[in-house]
Structure formats: structure tokens, C-alpha cells
Motif scaffolding. Structure first.
Motif, PDB file in Angstrom:
ATOM      1  N   SER A   1      16.855   2.709  30.549  1.00 14.45           N
ATOM      2  CA  SER A   1      15.962   2.197  29.503  1.00 14.45           C
ATOM      3  C   SER A   1      16.600   2.486  28.152  1.00 14.45           C
ATOM      4  CB  SER A   1      14.584   2.853  29.594  1.00 14.45           C
ATOM      5  OG  SER A   1      14.679   4.258  29.395  1.00 14.45           O
ATOM      6  N   VAL A   2      16.303   1.642  27.190  1.00 15.45           N
ATOM      7  CA  VAL A   2      16.850   1.783  25.843  1.00 15.45           C
ATOM      8  C   VAL A   2      15.720   2.202  24.909  1.00 15.45           C
ATOM      9  CG1 VAL A   2      18.027   0.624  23.940  1.00 15.45           C
ATOM     10  CG2 VAL A   2      18.614   0.050  26.305  1.00 15.45           C
ATOM     11  N   ASN A   3      15.873   3.375  24.322  1.00 14.27           N
ATOM     12  CA  ASN A   3      14.855   3.936  23.421  1.00 14.27           C
ATOM     13  C   ASN A   3      13.473   3.980  24.077  1.00 14.27           C
ATOM     14  OD1 ASN A   3      16.790   4.301  21.504  1.00 14.27           O
ATOM     15  ND2 ASN A   3      16.006   2.793  20.037  1.00 14.27           N
ATOM     16  N   GLY A   4      13.441   4.358  25.356  1.00 10.83           N
ATOM     17  CA  GLY A   4      12.174   4.508  26.050  1.00 10.83           C
ATOM     18  C   GLY A   4      11.492   3.214  26.410  1.00 10.83           C
ATOM     19  N   GLY A   5      12.205   2.098  26.360  1.00  5.45           N
ATOM     20  CA  GLY A   5      11.610   0.804  26.682  1.00  5.45           C
ATOM     21  C   GLY A   5      11.490   0.586  28.182  1.00  5.45           C
TER      22      GLY A   5
END
Length: 399
Positions: A238-242
Motif C-alpha cells: 500500500s502507498v501511504n496507507g491506501g
């Protein structure tokens, strides 16, 4: 009318003195080549000549200042040339050390050569001019700007100002850039860097990141790629908690106008950070230390080898950014040296104008002066002869 003998003698002597004074004044003008020998000769011209002479002297002082400035900039340009060559050599060694077939002994040999370059760069950063002043310490030029502590870490103890010299009435020019701006900064257009978390347990390696779309709304933000591995061994990221997405080795992922290629097998909790280069490590010496640390330490296992590969990839990008920064500074030094040439040309023309104006105010017209000199000689001879004739007109000569 009766005129006394004393009056006759006094008037004759006064006339002789005037003629001699006028002749002497013309003689002084011819000998000195100046029309205005004394301020009383032409008060207005004398006043203007003083002002022009002062302007000429100030212009000459600025010319001497430009000589000092040019020497300082030439020294800095020479050192920056050496530093850029050293960084280029270091990049070549990092590329060589990144080859998988190399053994730990081979990498140790590369590290030894890299350490020599590292010491050279530190020496260049602490270079002095011919007067013992340290070039890159700003106004704190009495001691080394870069010092090493007991652990071997290099820190900057100079100030962040650049020494300046007034090279013209309207130009205050930096003649020595401070070490913080050269060795601990990156160019504003340096782009992005990626760095694997030091606690990673997997073998994921990255290539990039590459900028693909600067117009993306997320371009310029920092990013964190976090990996998760479930009980069945399925990996997601995940990217930045996405939103979690399936991870595939060798895939290229895009976000925020960036693209990065990931390969290898992650462990649960592994992460990779991405940010603008100016927000990451910008210290050239710290880059050397990072490279030496992984090259001098043997790597065993996939995790250690992945950490080494990621570090060397990051180091290579940092060397690129540092090299760009040094070259940008060097270009700025060259531009300043070119500017000095332009200012010299303008100053030479200004000096010539001052000299022409001063010549018009003070210099003598020899043709007129010689004619005046001849006239004064005749006047003095006439006054002398008149005195002799008058002196002979006495009744005592008839007795």
C-alpha cells in the motif's frame, strides 16, 4: 612732479620681481606639464581635478579588489573541478561494486579505493588559499570548516554565509561559496530518492524512482510503500496507507507522478520511503560513509544482499545529485569570473574617461606655454634694461 630715487628703485624692483615671478610660474608649468600648478591658477579646474582624481583612485582600488576576487574564484573553480572528478570516480566504483558476480573481497578492494577518494574530497573541502584562510568556511575561515568526531562522522562547523568583495561601486560579489551549500546541499531540481527501511527483513530491491508526470497533483509529496504478507504468504503493498494491492516481483508501480520498479520477496512490515532529494540525505560525506559501510561489511543471505543493493542504488542517486550541485556551483563561479571581465572592461573605459577629463583640466598646452615663456623672458629683459636706464639718470653723473 618730483619722484624720489627711493620710489624709482622700489617700483623698478617690484616690476622685476613680477616679471621674474611670471617667468618662474611658466617655467614650473613647462617642467611639470601641468597648467594648474597651484589651485589659485584656476580654482574651478583645481576643484574638479580633485574630484576626478578621487574617482580615479577609487576606480583603481576596485580594480585591485577584482584581482583578489578573480584569484579567489580561480582557486575555488580549480578545487570544484577536482571534487567533481572525484565524485565521478566514486560513481564509477559504485557501479562496479553493484555487479552481483563480485565477491566480498572484490568489494572490499573497491571500498579501499573509494575511501581514498573520500579522504581526498575531505581534504579539498578543507582547502586554504595562499594566506592560510579556509575557502569554504564562510566568514569562519580561521579553522577547518569540516571536522570529524570520534566516530568518524564529518560535520560542518563553518557558517552559512559566503565571503563577498565589493568589485565595483554597485556590485558586491561572492568570492567563496560556503561548504554547506557545496557539500551538504542538492540542486532544487534533483527530483526524488528512494530508501529502504533499515529494519527490512525481506529481499525486495528497487530501481528508480523515475519522474513520469510532474503535473500529477501528488507530485512533490513524500510516500511510504508498506508491504504486508499474510499467513498464506500472499504479499500486498500500500502507498501511504491506501488500498492494499497485490505485489508481483518485477512490477513497476506508479503513483504521484512517479514510477518505481520492485523486485524480490518482501517480508511482512517491510517498507520503502520516497521523498524529494532535498528532504533526504544531502550530505556528500554521509553518502560516502553509507557506501563504505555496506562495501566493507560482507553480505550473507538474501536480506543482506538486498539491503546492499538498495543502499548502493540510493548512493548512486545521491552521488548524481551531489555532482549536479557541485557542477552548478562551478558554473556559477565561472559566470562570476566572466562578470569580472565585463566589469574590468567597463572600469577601463571609465578610467580612460577620468584620465581624459583630468588631462583637460590640468594638462598644459605646450605651444601656448612656450610662447608665454618667450614673452615673459622679453618682459623681464625689458624691465632689467629699463631699470639700468633709469638708474643712470642722476645729477651725480654730471658733477
Amino acid at each position: 612732479m618730483r619722484i624720489s630715487t627711493l620710489t624709482i628703485f622700489e617700483q623698478s624692483m617690484s616690476s622685476l620681481n613680477r616679471q621674474q615671478g611670471s617667468l618662474m610660474h611658466v617655467s614650473q608649468q613647462i617642467a611639470s606639464g601641468r597648467r594648474v600648478v597651484n589651485p589659485s591658477d584656476d580654482p574651478q579646474a583645481a576643484s574638479q581635478a580633485v574630484q576626478v582624481s578621487q574617482s580615479l583612485a577609487i576606480n583603481s582600488q576596485y580594480a585591485e579588489a577584482r584581482v583578489s576576487a578573480r584569484n579567489a574564484l580561480a582557486q575555488e573553480e580549480s578545487i570544484l573541478n577536482s571534487v567533481s572528478s572525484a565524485i565521478s570516480s566514486a560513481r564509477t566504483l559504485i557501479i562496479q561494486a553493484s555487479n552481483d558476480p563480485l565477491s566480498d573481497a572484490d568489494r572490499a578492494s573497491v571500498a579501499s579505493e573509494l575511501r581514498g577518494i573520500y579522504e581526498t574530497v575531505i581534504g579539498q573541502a578543507n582547502a586554504t588559499d595562499g594566506n592560510g584562510r579556509y575557502l569554504f568556511g564562510g566568514y569562519k575561515d580561521g579553522s577547518e570548516p569540516f571536522v570529524r568526531d570520534a566516530s568518524g562522522n564529518v560535520s560542518y562547523v563553518g557558517d552559512t554565509n559566503s565571503r563577498e568583495v565589493r568589485v565595483d561601486a554597485s556590485r558586491l560579489m561572492p568570492v567563496a561559496d560556503n561548504g554547506d551549500a557545496i557539500f551538504r546541499s542538492v540542486h532544487t531540481g534533483a527530483g526524488y530518492l528512494a530508501e529502504a527501511d533499515s529494519g527490512n527483513q525481506g529481499s525486495v530491491v528497487f530501481k528508480g524512482p523515475q519522474v513520469v508526470d510532474e503535473s500529477d497533483p501528488g507530485y512533490g509529496d513524500a510516500y511510504d510503500i508498506a508491504f504486508s504478507v499474510d499467513a498464506q504468504g500472499v504479499a500486498t503493498y500500500s502507498v501511504n496507507g491506501g488500498t492494499a494491492q497485490a505485489y508481483e516481483a518485477g512490477q513497476s508501480i506508479r503513483f504521484g507522478g512517479l514510477s518505481i520498479t520492485l523486485d524480490g520477496t518482501p517480508a511482512d512490515g517491510d517498507s520503502i520511503q520516497l521523498d524529494r532529494a532535498q528532504n533526504m540525505n544531502t550530505d556528500l560525506f554521509r553518502t560516502f560513509e553509507k557506501a563504505l559501510a555496506v562495501l566493507e561489511q560482507p553480505a550473507s543471505g538474501d536480506t543482506a544482499r538486498a539491503a546492499r543493493a538498495n543502499t548502493l542504488s540510493n548512493v548512486l542517486r545521491e552521488f548524481d545529485n551531489s555532482l549536479d550541485n557541485v557542477l552548478t556551483t562551478r558554473a556559477s563561479v565561472g559566470a562570476r569570473m566572466n562578470e569580472l571581465d565585463v566589469v574590468d572592461s567597463v572600469s577601463d573605459n571609465r578610467s580612460l574617461n577620468y584620465q581624459e577629463k583630468l588631462s583637460g583640466l590640468e594638462d598644459l598646452d605646450y605651444v601656448s606655454a612656450i610662447a608665454e615663456y618667450s614673452l615673459r623672458q622679453i618682459g623681464l629683459q625689458a624691465a632689467q634694461q629699463a631699470f639700468i636706464d633709469i638708474k643712470g639718470m642722476t645729477l651725480f653723473d654730471r658733477i
